[in-house]
Design a protein around this motif. Structure first.
Motif, PDB file in Angstrom:
ATOM      1  N   ASP A  22      -6.471 -67.531  39.656  1.00 30.63           N
ATOM      2  CA  ASP A  22      -6.826 -66.828  40.889  1.00 30.63           C
ATOM      3  C   ASP A  22      -8.282 -66.375  40.870  1.00 30.63           C
ATOM      4  O   ASP A  22      -8.655 -65.475  41.601  1.00 30.63           O
ATOM      5  N   TRP A  28      -3.617 -58.446  39.185  1.00 31.17           N
ATOM      6  CA  TRP A  28      -2.168 -58.648  39.294  1.00 31.17           C
ATOM      7  C   TRP A  28      -1.412 -57.689  38.392  1.00 31.17           C
ATOM      8  O   TRP A  28      -0.317 -57.244  38.733  1.00 31.17           O
ATOM      9  N   GLU A  32       1.282 -55.415  40.292  1.00 32.81           N
ATOM     10  CA  GLU A  32       2.714 -55.534  40.033  1.00 32.81           C
ATOM     11  C   GLU A  32       3.294 -54.265  39.437  1.00 32.81           C
ATOM     12  O   GLU A  32       4.404 -53.857  39.786  1.00 32.81           O
TER      13      GLU A  32
END
Length: 180
Positions: A22, A28, A32
């Motif tokens: 990414d 992330w 998350e």
């Protein structure tokens, strides 16, 4: 973390994408963790609220009305960033069922000021107790000074460009009238 097997199509199972795929700039890991922390943080009260036929919107309204007695309906709309119509349905139910009372302002009769009833206070205390248990358990695994770091991080996550009156109070030295 459990083994997650999200399907990208009906025929494919995919591993979570790595940060490198990414561009490496997306967080992330934190995204998350915040997602799952929020899910579980509100999940405990969600189960309790379900027995009353209430949802998260009821919880948010009750929380701020309890914490800031005499909160104006207009300020509550700003805090929750919802429409009058959305608040109206939830507020009506809380008023009708005796969790909140509404009074007119002393100086301005057009103001609608909200207060938790003893029944509402008991519900908020129960919900906050569930959340406090989760927070206390998490903090027990950390050094005492970590709580301040967490609070600084969460404050930094809040958009301050257009703060409402409750946020201004939170960011200030404190609200002596708010219940602890």
């Amino acid at each position: 973390m459990p083994d997650i097997n999200f399907a990208t199509s009906p025929h494919d199972a995919a591993e979570p994408r790595s940060a490198a795929s990414d561009g490496g700039n997306l967080r992330w890991d934190i995204i998350e963790l915040l997602f799952f922390a929020y899910r579980d943080f509100v999940g405990d009260p969600d189960q309790e609220l379900e027995a009353f036929g209430f949802g998260r919107a009821h919880h948010r309204v009750m929380h701020f009305v309890y914490r800031y007695p005499g909160l104006k309906v207009a300020d509550l709309l700003d805090v929750l960033r919802i429409t009058k119509q959305s608040l109206g349905r939830v507020l009506k139910q809380l008023l009708d069922e005796g969790y909140i009372v509404q009074k007119t302002g002393d100086n301005d009769r057009r103001q609608r000021l909200l207060y938790a009833t003893p029944k509402g206070e008991a519900l908020v205390q129960k919900l906050a107790g569930l959340q406090t248990t989760r927070i206390t358990k998490a903090l027990a695994e950390m050094a005492p000074q970590d709580a301040e770091t967490i609070k600084r991080f969460l404050r930094a996550m809040i958009d301050r460009d257009d703060p409402d009156k409750v946020l201004e109070t939170i960011f200030a030295s404190g609200n002596p009238d708010a219940k602890e």
